[in-house]
Design a protein around this motif. Structure first.
Motif, PDB file in Angstrom:
ATOM      1  N   GLN A   1       6.920   8.788  11.453  1.00 57.72           N
ATOM      2  CA  GLN A   1       5.409   7.925  10.857  1.00 57.72           C
ATOM      3  C   GLN A   1       5.087   6.587  10.739  1.00 57.72           C
ATOM      4  O   GLN A   1       4.260   6.198  10.244  1.00 57.72           O
ATOM      5  CB  GLN A   1       5.866   8.449   9.157  1.00 57.72           C
ATOM      6  CG  GLN A   1       5.540  10.817   8.857  1.00 57.72           C
ATOM      7  CD  GLN A   1       4.733  10.731  10.001  1.00 57.72           C
ATOM      8  OE1 GLN A   1       3.455  10.682  10.040  1.00 57.72           O
ATOM      9  NE2 GLN A   1       4.955  12.159  10.711  1.00 57.72           N
TER      10      GLN A   1
ATOM     11  N   LEU B   1       1.558   4.416  11.427  1.00 57.71           N
ATOM     12  CA  LEU B   1       1.353   3.218  11.229  1.00 57.71           C
ATOM     13  C   LEU B   1       1.274   2.402  11.377  1.00 57.71           C
ATOM     14  O   LEU B   1       0.036   1.376  11.633  1.00 57.71           O
ATOM     15  CB  LEU B   1       1.752   3.713  10.085  1.00 57.71           C
ATOM     16  CG  LEU B   1       1.950   4.335   8.837  1.00 57.71           C
ATOM     17  CD1 LEU B   1       2.894   4.106   6.796  1.00 57.71           C
ATOM     18  CD2 LEU B   1       0.187   4.258   8.138  1.00 57.71           C
ATOM     19  N   ASN B   2       2.340   2.260  12.617  1.00 58.04           N
ATOM     20  CA  ASN B   2       2.122   0.295  13.124  1.00 58.04           C
ATOM     21  C   ASN B   2       1.316   0.656  14.331  1.00 58.04           C
ATOM     22  O   ASN B   2       0.960  -0.521  14.425  1.00 58.04           O
ATOM     23  CB  ASN B   2       3.809   0.312  13.630  1.00 58.04           C
ATOM     24  CG  ASN B   2       4.604  -0.302  12.367  1.00 58.04           C
ATOM     25  OD1 ASN B   2       4.249  -0.975  11.776  1.00 58.04           O
ATOM     26  ND2 ASN B   2       6.456  -0.055  12.675  1.00 58.04           N
TER      27      ASN B   2
ATOM     28  N   HIS C   1      -1.622   2.369  13.987  1.00 62.40           N
ATOM     29  CA  HIS C   1      -2.666   3.000  13.942  1.00 62.40           C
ATOM     30  C   HIS C   1      -2.690   2.021  12.707  1.00 62.40           C
ATOM     31  O   HIS C   1      -3.048   2.628  11.354  1.00 62.40           O
ATOM     32  CB  HIS C   1      -3.004   3.916  13.673  1.00 62.40           C
ATOM     33  CG  HIS C   1      -3.015   5.124  14.537  1.00 62.40           C
ATOM     34  ND1 HIS C   1      -1.834   5.455  14.905  1.00 62.40           N
ATOM     35  CD2 HIS C   1      -4.094   5.714  15.354  1.00 62.40           C
ATOM     36  CE1 HIS C   1      -1.697   5.792  15.908  1.00 62.40           C
ATOM     37  NE2 HIS C   1      -3.662   6.204  16.391  1.00 62.40           N
TER      38      HIS C   1
ATOM     39  N   LEU D   1      -4.942   2.361   8.870  1.00 64.91           N
ATOM     40  CA  LEU D   1      -4.626   3.624   7.959  1.00 64.91           C
ATOM     41  C   LEU D   1      -3.547   2.566   7.729  1.00 64.91           C
ATOM     42  O   LEU D   1      -3.847   3.388   5.419  1.00 64.91           O
ATOM     43  CB  LEU D   1      -3.906   5.069   9.083  1.00 64.91           C
ATOM     44  CG  LEU D   1      -4.125   5.939   9.977  1.00 64.91           C
ATOM     45  CD1 LEU D   1      -3.376   6.617  10.904  1.00 64.91           C
ATOM     46  CD2 LEU D   1      -5.439   6.756   9.396  1.00 64.91           C
ATOM     47  N   LYS D   2      -2.816   2.288   7.896  1.00 60.83           N
ATOM     48  CA  LYS D   2      -2.399   1.429   6.355  1.00 60.83           C
ATOM     49  C   LYS D   2      -2.956   0.888   5.626  1.00 60.83           C
ATOM     50  O   LYS D   2      -2.551   0.672   4.340  1.00 60.83           O
ATOM     51  CB  LYS D   2      -1.199   0.196   7.524  1.00 60.83           C
ATOM     52  CG  LYS D   2      -0.043   0.196   6.675  1.00 60.83           C
ATOM     53  CD  LYS D   2       0.977  -0.572   7.542  1.00 60.83           C
ATOM     54  CE  LYS D   2       2.380  -1.066   6.814  1.00 60.83           C
ATOM     55  NZ  LYS D   2       3.516  -1.973   7.975  1.00 60.83           N
TER      56      LYS D   2
ATOM     57  N   ALA E   1      -4.327   2.572   2.569  1.00 57.39           N
ATOM     58  CA  ALA E   1      -3.503   2.848   2.371  1.00 57.39           C
ATOM     59  C   ALA E   1      -3.446   1.649   1.006  1.00 57.39           C
ATOM     60  O   ALA E   1      -3.237   1.546  -0.086  1.00 57.39           O
ATOM     61  CB  ALA E   1      -2.760   3.648   2.565  1.00 57.39           C
TER      62      ALA E   1
ATOM     63  N   CYS F   1      -1.963  11.879  10.833  1.00 54.88           N
ATOM     64  CA  CYS F   1      -2.950  10.533   9.577  1.00 54.88           C
ATOM     65  C   CYS F   1      -2.629  10.910   8.526  1.00 54.88           C
ATOM     66  O   CYS F   1      -2.512   9.612   8.067  1.00 54.88           O
ATOM     67  CB  CYS F   1      -4.493  10.824  10.127  1.00 54.88           C
ATOM     68  SG  CYS F   1      -4.996  10.014  11.855  1.00 54.88           S
TER      69      CYS F   1
ATOM     70  N   ALA G   1       0.891  10.157   7.877  1.00 57.86           N
ATOM     71  CA  ALA G   1       1.201   8.875   7.545  1.00 57.86           C
ATOM     72  C   ALA G   1       0.208   7.870   6.599  1.00 57.86           C
ATOM     73  O   ALA G   1       0.947   6.956   6.165  1.00 57.86           O
ATOM     74  CB  ALA G   1       0.975   8.355   9.428  1.00 57.86           C
ATOM     75  N   ILE G   2      -0.656   7.950   5.996  1.00 61.27           N
ATOM     76  CA  ILE G   2      -1.065   7.535   4.789  1.00 61.27           C
ATOM     77  C   ILE G   2      -0.218   8.373   3.532  1.00 61.27           C
ATOM     78  O   ILE G   2       0.161   6.985   3.013  1.00 61.27           O
ATOM     79  CB  ILE G   2      -2.990   7.675   4.144  1.00 61.27           C
ATOM     80  CG1 ILE G   2      -3.568   7.936   5.888  1.00 61.27           C
ATOM     81  CG2 ILE G   2      -3.490   7.892   3.129  1.00 61.27           C
ATOM     82  CD1 ILE G   2      -4.829   7.791   5.768  1.00 61.27           C
TER      83      ILE G   2
ATOM     84  N   ALA H   1       2.885   6.115   3.893  1.00 61.64           N
ATOM     85  CA  ALA H   1       2.376   4.949   3.554  1.00 61.64           C
ATOM     86  C   ALA H   1       2.082   4.231   2.215  1.00 61.64           C
ATOM     87  O   ALA H   1       3.178   3.860   0.995  1.00 61.64           O
ATOM     88  CB  ALA H   1       1.121   4.540   3.829  1.00 61.64           C
TER      89      ALA H   1
END
Length: 482
Positions: A204, A208-209, A211, A214-215, A218, A341, A344-345, A348
């Motif tokens: 995850q 995030l890195n 995409h 998405l980070k 968050a 997605c 991952a969010i 984060a």
């Protein structure tokens, strides 16, 4: 009385020095563990943990359960020390038989009694009970030392486990200081996680890195809790306003001469009246009539008064921010890239919650829902379970929002930021639910939506304060590996 009255021997307290030695031993061993040597923050956390361990283990030593044999021996000892010398000599053989079944003292007791002319010695009963007492205390100390060694071993293993988890978390956030991670997550690291658990969380972090959008979403959600509401009217607060005005009482400057009775500002020639007795009465008459010549002073006096002033509402301090409640759509329509997605969010947001000491509660929903409390002692285990969950079933948004709102009504989750991650392919909410949402908004709760589909129901979006849409095309979904 034949021996020492050991009224509380059954709960013999562990020697404070013995526990202190154990603590220093643990301190010394812990300094050699990875991260502790290198990082002062981690070292401080370890010291605090070991001090708590000392208090806990002291209480445990004081309340060690005794074996049935030891209880029997203690009862027998309490009975024997109240015998007379004659009674002891008469019953000693039966006493030896009883000791054979319950006491480590039995071989020595038999040796003392069977020694040549032992029963003729008037000091035998007292000597016997004295040696017996020493044997009991020695036996209890051995039990305590054995238990203390086991506690030390267990605590050292727990420390290794915590530090290993912190090291693994450092790999998920390589830009952060391990000491900062340890400070936020110390209570959550007391769990055993498998390689697959860490692999799930690492995947995850990597996603995030790849995409950053998405980070960014968050992070925007995390910052919103510190921002002012532009629609909120200014508040009134009490302030202090200082004024200046000319005052004859101030002594800044001499501006002239006038008649008065102020002896502090008297001209020197007025004192001549006091040098002649016949003129002294003239001085006092001028004083009464306020006709003495005085310097006239003038200056600026400062005064203060309370006034009502318009001031903007200050932003919330970071430690006053509310918790996160994250509702994740786990329906079959979210499988694939949307599932990656939302996980991952959520991951984060969990990191942000830890960084800001905010609680983080997850509701995973489809036709039913599952809840996870991610910021608690076994939160890492809960996070791993959540990230490993396979999405399936249909979308039923209302029970999930109801479960989240129920949390908001409790004391722990007041002023919360509710984030729903979904494709929003679902029916419109009921009017009753919309009323509940509006009521919670009045209590400083906020509702956010992150939509991962172009086909979501737009009527679902009216209840949210902020809505993000993340629907990248196929070419944007995948990042080439270097």
């Amino acid at each position: 009385m034949l021996g020492i009255d050991a009224l509380d021997i059954a709960v013999l307290l562990a020697d404070a020095e013995m526990i202190e030695v154990a603590l220093q031993d643990l301190m010394g061993r812990s300094q050699l563990l990875p991260l502790v040597e290198e990082n002062k923050s981690v070292r401080s956390l370890v010291k605090s943990q070991l001090k708590r361990w000392k208090s806990k283990v002291s209480a445990k030593m004081d309340n060690l359960p005794h074996t049935q044999e030891l209880k029997q021996e203690l009862t027998l000892y309490q009975e024997v020390i109240h015998w007379t010398e004659a009674e002891f000599l008469m019953k000693v053989d039966g006493l030896i038989e009883q000791l054979q079944t319950c006491s480590e003292f039995y071989p020595e007791a038999q040796k003392i009694v069977t020694a040549t002319n032992a029963k003729l010695n008037p000091m035998l009963p007292h000597y016997f009970c004295q040696q017996w007492y020493k044997s009991i205390t020695s036996h209890v100390k051995k039990i305590q030392e054995s238990q203390l060694e086991a506690e030390k071993k267990r605590e050292l293993e727990q420390l290794r486990k915590r530090l290993e988890n912190i090291k693994q978390m450092d790999q998920l956030a390589p830009d952060e200081d391990p000491g900062a991670i340890a400070g936020r997550m110390w209570d959550m690291t007391n769990v055993s996680l498998s390689k697959s658990d860490w692999s799930v969380m690492k995947s995850q972090a990597d996603f995030l890195n790849k995409h950053p959008k998405l980070k960014e979403i968050a992070e925007q959600l995390g910052r919103m809790a510190n921002q002012l509401d532009p629609n909120e009217p200014p508040s009134y607060s009490q302030g202090i306003q200082f004024d200046q005005e000319v005052s004859l009482q101030a002594t800044d400057d001499i501006v002239g001469i006038h008649e008065s009775d102020d002896l502090n500002k008297l001209l020197p020639n007025e004192l001549l009246f006091l040098t002649y007795p016949e003129l002294e009465v003239v001085f006092y008459k001028h004083l009464i009539d306020k006709r003495l010549m005085n310097y006239q002073m003038e200056g600026k006096a400062h005064s203060s008064k309370k006034v009502t002033a318009m001031e903007p509402v200050p932003a919330k301090a970071e430690n006053d921010t509310g918790p996160f409640i994250i509702c994740v759509d786990a329906s079959g329509s979210m499988r694939g890239f949307p599932e990656q997605c939302v996980k991952a969010i959520a991951f984060a947001l969990m990191q942000i919650a830890l960084a800001e000491n905010r609680d983080c509660y997850v509701v995973l929903f489809s036709t039913d829902y599952v809840t996870y409390q991610l910021t608690k002692q076994d939160g890492l285990r809960e996070a791993s379970d959540f990230l490993s969950y396979t999405f399936h079933g249909g979308t039923d948004l209302e029970p999930a929002i109801t479960a989240a709102m129920k949390q908001m009504q409790g004391e722990r989750y007041q002023h919360a930021d509710l984030v729903i991650l979904s494709d929003f392919i679902a029916p419109k909410q009921s009017k009753e639910m919309i009323k509940q949402v509006d009521a919670l908004k009045q209590k400083n709760n906020r509702f956010h939506a992150i939509s991962l589909s172009k086909y979501g129901n737009p009527e679902l979006m009216h209840i949210f304060d902020h809505v993000w849409s993340y629907t990248p095309n196929l070419g944007q979904r995948f990042v080439k590996k270097k």
